[in-house]
Design a protein around this motif. Structure first.
Motif, PDB file in Angstrom:
ATOM      1  N   GLY A 119       0.813  -1.201   0.000  1.00  0.00           N
ATOM      2  CA  GLY A 119       0.000   0.000   0.000  1.00  0.00           C
ATOM      3  C   GLY A 119       0.855   1.264   0.000  1.00  0.00           C
ATOM      4  O   GLY A 119       1.806   1.381   0.749  1.00  0.00           O
ATOM      5  N   ALA A 120       0.526   2.204  -0.884  1.00  0.00           N
ATOM      6  CA  ALA A 120       1.284   3.446  -0.963  1.00  0.00           C
ATOM      7  C   ALA A 120       1.164   4.231   0.332  1.00  0.00           C
ATOM      8  O   ALA A 120       0.109   4.261   0.955  1.00  0.00           O
ATOM      9  N   ARG A 121       2.271   4.890   0.717  1.00  0.00           N
ATOM     10  CA  ARG A 121       2.266   5.636   1.979  1.00  0.00           C
ATOM     11  C   ARG A 121       2.425   7.134   1.799  1.00  0.00           C
ATOM     12  O   ARG A 121       2.387   7.878   2.761  1.00  0.00           O
ATOM     13  N   ILE A 122       2.670   7.575   0.578  1.00  0.00           N
ATOM     14  CA  ILE A 122       2.796   9.012   0.345  1.00  0.00           C
ATOM     15  C   ILE A 122       2.049   9.413  -0.921  1.00  0.00           C
ATOM     16  O   ILE A 122       1.755   8.578  -1.772  1.00  0.00           O
ATOM     17  N   LYS A 123       1.771  10.697  -1.025  1.00  0.00           N
ATOM     18  CA  LYS A 123       1.165  11.254  -2.228  1.00  0.00           C
ATOM     19  C   LYS A 123       1.595  12.709  -2.342  1.00  0.00           C
ATOM     20  O   LYS A 123       2.130  13.300  -1.386  1.00  0.00           O
ATOM     21  N   LEU A 124       1.370  13.296  -3.522  1.00  0.00           N
ATOM     22  CA  LEU A 124       1.616  14.712  -3.750  1.00  0.00           C
ATOM     23  C   LEU A 124       0.287  15.392  -4.031  1.00  0.00           C
ATOM     24  O   LEU A 124      -0.509  14.902  -4.846  1.00  0.00           O
ATOM     25  N   VAL A 125       0.052  16.498  -3.380  1.00  0.00           N
ATOM     26  CA  VAL A 125      -1.157  17.274  -3.578  1.00  0.00           C
ATOM     27  C   VAL A 125      -0.760  18.563  -4.280  1.00  0.00           C
ATOM     28  O   VAL A 125      -0.076  19.413  -3.714  1.00  0.00           O
ATOM     29  N   GLY A 126      -1.131  18.678  -5.557  1.00  0.00           N
ATOM     30  CA  GLY A 126      -0.745  19.862  -6.314  1.00  0.00           C
ATOM     31  C   GLY A 126      -1.332  19.839  -7.695  1.00  0.00           C
ATOM     32  O   GLY A 126      -2.399  19.259  -7.928  1.00  0.00           O
ATOM     33  N   SER A 127      -0.608  20.423  -8.662  1.00  0.00           N
ATOM     34  CA  SER A 127      -1.145  20.567 -10.009  1.00  0.00           C
ATOM     35  C   SER A 127      -1.014  19.310 -10.837  1.00  0.00           C
ATOM     36  O   SER A 127      -1.740  19.118 -11.804  1.00  0.00           O
ATOM     37  N   THR A 128      -0.072  18.413 -10.491  1.00  0.00           N
ATOM     38  CA  THR A 128       0.113  17.171 -11.233  1.00  0.00           C
ATOM     39  C   THR A 128       0.381  16.027 -10.270  1.00  0.00           C
ATOM     40  O   THR A 128       0.610  16.242  -9.072  1.00  0.00           O
TER      41      THR A 128
END
Length: 331
Positions: A119-128
């Protein structure tokens, strides 16, 4: 061959039949695609053997645990499977013994779920997908990272973990906007070769002296040129980034081959189940960047496919195109 027949053929060849709806690609409520719609699985007889089949089918490693309604949001629509009883060696959940599609004695507070090892533990919140504020999943919620000691080595670990190439920039001072939940990490100090950001040295989860004006972010080399706007990152209205703004795609000539290119370009989204039209995921409100898209299916990016030219179209937003992909990155 009719367009409907072609779609059915593509579904048989490429379409996965399950997904997880939750916090990560590999943890959430189990849903099955049947009779042109997604539906849930009842938790009667649901156990770790069933979960193993799900995790293996999704490429998510081994099963860590089964989830029940205490850990899941309730689904809606059909309940497709009940009394699932896998041996554990099946290639797909739908190959396991069950009552039959749509035959159940359950309601949605009995929806089944799984958590898999990968399971993924990080993400990016932004334009892409590959550029944004860094967020970490911990203690069943997403939270941010403080920019104290945040540097390019930390960003390198993030970009590599997300499959976004190498780091261009480690940003600070809430460059991509301030979060509004917990601050999970502070004083992160990566050597650069860690497999995950949470493996780097830090102060401890939730231990910090920061506020959200110090949220950390990254820019990676493989910043995505398109995104899906809808219920998940792998299901929604197709939008393309061009001339410093996001815009939609017209559904003229839009079909499963175009959708295949979109799903492949969006890492972790698998293959295409459906190419949608007529603003199925809602109408956009900015530019319409592409029209008459005609992909062969082997292009690396949607914008490499033949089209009329950026901004050249005869459409309105009631014709916005979308896709449903097999993968699920509902971060």
């Amino acid at each position: 061959i009719s367009k409907l027949s072609n779609f059915i053929l593509q579904l048989i060849l490429y379409g996965a039949r399950i997904k997880l709806v939750g916090s990560t690609l590999c943890s959430g409520r189990v849903e099955v695609f049947y009779n042109n719609s997604w539906g849930t699985v009842c938790d009667d007889y649901w156990d770790i053997t069933d979960a193993e089949v799900v995790c293996r089918e999704l490429g998510c490693g081994t099963a860590k645990r089964v989830l029940d309604s205490d850990y899941l949001d309730e689904g809606e629509g059909m309940i497709w499977l009940d009394d699932v009883s896998c041996l554990g060696n099946e290639s797909s959940l739908t190959d396991c013994p069950h009552n039959g599609f749509g035959i159940d004695n359950c309601d949605h507070d009995e929806d089944a779920g799984v958590t898999c090892a990968n399971g993924a533990r990080i993400k990016l919140v932004g334009s892409t997908l590959c550029s944004g504020r860094v967020e970490v999943f911990y203690n069943n919620s997403w939270g941010t990272v403080c920019d104290d000691d945040w540097g390019i080595m930390d960003a390198q670990v993030v970009c590599r973990e997300l499959g976004c190439g190498t780091a261009i920039e480690a940003t600070s001072n809430a460059n991509f906007g301030a979060g509004n939940n917990d601050i999970w990490l502070d004083d992160v100090s990566c050597s650069g070769d860690e497999s995950s950001l949470t493996d780097c040295q830090h102060s401890g989860f939730g231990i910090h002296n920061c506020n959200h004006g110090e949220d950390a972010g990254v820019n990676c080399t493989d910043s995505a040129r398109l995104k899906l706007v809808g219920s998940t990152q792998c299901s929604g209205r197709v939008e393309v980034f061009y001339n410093n703004s996001w815009g939609t795609v017209c559904d003229d000539q839009w079909d499963i081959m175009d959708a295949q290119v979109v799903c492949r370009e969006l890492q972790g989204c698998g293959t295409a189940i459906e190419a949608t039209s007529s603003a199925n995921f809602g109408a956009g409100n900015n530019n319409i960047w592409l029209d008459d898209v005609s992909c062969s299916g082997n292009e690396s990016s949607l914008t490499d496919c033949p089209h009329r030219g950026f901004g050249i179209h005869n459409c309105d937003h009631g014709e916005d195109a979308g896709v449903n992909c097999t993968g699920e990155t509902n971060f």
